[in-house]
Design an enzyme around this catalytic site. Structure first.
Site: not given
Length: 506
Positions: A131, A133, A164, A198-199, A227, A477
């Site tokens: 991903h 995003d 990520d 995804e997030e 991931d 994150h």
């Protein structure tokens, strides 16, 4: 001694000395495919880092639904599509339509990219999911520099999305492109599934996987996801399982408006007192979940499984210090890993409606909502857990004889995922790690949930491998997210080695 024999002995001695000195050694053999690829990646690593810099510069935040960020997300997907097309891949940009927001606003959803390169029926077809995003990030939140400017410090590449998941996606692309650059035949057919939500819950992805089962995914043999992270800073890992998640809301309501405690304190069944009792009934001080029957379906612990925890490289003191935790619930490495991976856990996340600002406000909330979740493990079932939770809370609430109204709802239900580590791609990944890193990988699970792994496995009935590239301290994150240059570059080599090993085993 015969002079002739003496001359022969001297000549033989001289020959042996020449051989020993390497003067008559044969030329070194030409480098093999992986050596050529490794040399090329090393020589061009600054170019690969520059591409990561360009991708990190795109503020592809899917969490905040605002037009500017959604345009950035669309730009990110277009950049990735162009990159794949330059590889020679055919790219289908699947339009998912728009997202309706609660206030009536509509925003375009980013497309999902389905790309493929190669269709040789003699080769295995490996599909990579990633991903593009990211989570929100602002320098004022505690970043050392602008989170969307890739900044290198001591070999660490800081930037939102670096680990990520933009770095691993590019590492896969680097591996594929290098085969062409050194004029080597790509040993596998490759496919890409790249998404941009995804997030924010992978909007539309599960439906797309089902729809494309007999088309795009029909020829796929193996699916690879990168991931997640290693458990160590230096030792590679293979991930073969994740926990699921059931997220609950429990509402206790007397009325819509709040009360003044001077006027009503002492004569009410207070909703917050009811809720505190309910939340307090869920788990004890040792982390043991108190909901009846919750452990009944947990997979039994085997001796072989015990051995896998012993083999994992985890420095407890370093882990505790890096976590800034004074003391964990458990003392040994094995206990900690088992309670992170193979036993369920219950976490209380917050209370909506309660006064949580600084100061002293004498309010009695008229309605409160408690939030908690249970991480699920094999062989727990989401629907069974939902019934157990509701039954338990209803029983506890009934004993309080409260006239308030209680409502329990499960808003997220994700099943755990577990892979077969004897599958070919796990064997290939182990060999590739030994080749590139010179050591055996840790075999680990992830305590969090990565729903797409379970969706792929159940819907497509294909083997799913999680091959992480990031180190344990990458900070996905969080502030100052990074990927080490070493992980990014060696990870690109690892994917190339994986392709070669898959071709041998298929």
């Amino acid at each position: 001694m015969d002079p002739k024999l003496g001359r022969m002995a001297s000549a033989l001695l001289a020959l042996l000395l020449l051989l020993d000195g390497g003067m008559l050694s044969s030329p070194a053999p030409p480098p093999g495919p992986l050596e050529k690829i490794g040399q090329y990646i090393d020589l061009h690593q600054d170019e690969f880092v520059q591409t990561l810099r360009e991708w990190v510069a795109v503020e592809s935040d899917s969490v905040q639904p605002v037009p500017r960020l959604r345009q950035e997300l669309l730009r990110m997907m277009a950049m990735a599509a162009e990159k794949l097309q330059r590889l020679g891949a055919s790219v289908d940009s699947v339009d998912l339509g728009s997202q309706q927001l609660p206030g009536g606003q509509s925003l375009p959803l980013p497309p999902i990219l389905l790309a493929e390169l190669g269709n040789d029926p003699r080769k295995p077809t490996v599909c990579f999911y990633g991903h593009l995003d990211v989570q929100p990030a602002k320098q004022g939140d505690g970043w050392l520099a602008d989170p969307y400017t890739l900044t290198e410090v001591d070999g660490k590449l800081y930037g939102r999305g670096a680990t990520d998941n933009k770095g691993p996606v590019l590492a896969w692309i680097n591996a594929v492109s290098t085969f062409g650059a050194v004029e080597q035949d790509l040993p596998v057919n490759v496919k890409f599934v790249l998404e941009g939500m995804e997030e924010a819950g992978s909007v539309g992805l599960e439906e797309l996987v089902r729809r494309e089962k007999e088309r795009f995914f029909a020829g796929v043999d193996y699916i690879l996801i990168s991931d997640n992270l290693w458990l160590s800073r230096k030792k590679p890992a293979l991930t073969y399982g994740t926990r699921g998640n059931s997220y609950f809301l429990v509402e206790v309501k007397c009325r819509t408006q709040d009360f003044h405690s001077g006027t009503f304190g002492g004569i009410l069944h207070e909703p917050l007192a009811d809720l505190v009792a309910l939340l307090g009934s869920l788990v004890d001080s040792s982390g043991h979940i108190l909901i009846p029957g919750i452990y009944d379906s947990v997979a039994p612990l085997t001796e072989d499984e015990k051995d896998t925890y012993k083999a994992v490289d985890l420095d407890l003191e370093e882990y505790r210090n890096s976590s800034q935790v004074e003391k964990f619930l458990f003392e040994t490495k094995e206990e900690i890993l088992m309670h992170l991976w193979r036993y369920p856990s219950l976490s209380i996340h917050g209370i909506e409606g309660a006064f949580d600002e600084p100061g002293a406000k004498t309010v009695i909330p008229g309605r409160v909502v408690g939030k908690f979740s249970i991480r699920l493990v094999p062989h727990m079932n989401v629907s069974v857990v939902e019934k157990q939770v509701k039954r338990h809370l209803e029983d506890v609430f009934s004993k309080r004889n409260s006239p308030n109204h209680m409502t329990v709802s499960m808003v997220v239900g994700l099943q755990p995922w577990l892979a077969n580590t004897d599958d070919n791609q796990y064997l290939a990944a182990k060999r590739a790690i030994r080749t590139v890193f010179g050591r055996e990988p840790d075999m680990i699970r992830d305590g969090s949930s990565i729903p797409i792994a379970k969706i792929f496995q159940d819907t497509l009935q294909k083997s799913v491998l999680m091959l992480p590239l990031g180190a344990v301290d990458d900070g996905e994150h969080s502030q100052n997210e990074k990927i080490n240059r070493w992980n990014y570059i060696e990870g690109s080599k690892l994917f190339a080695a994986f392709f070669l090993e898959m071709a041998k085993l298929h």
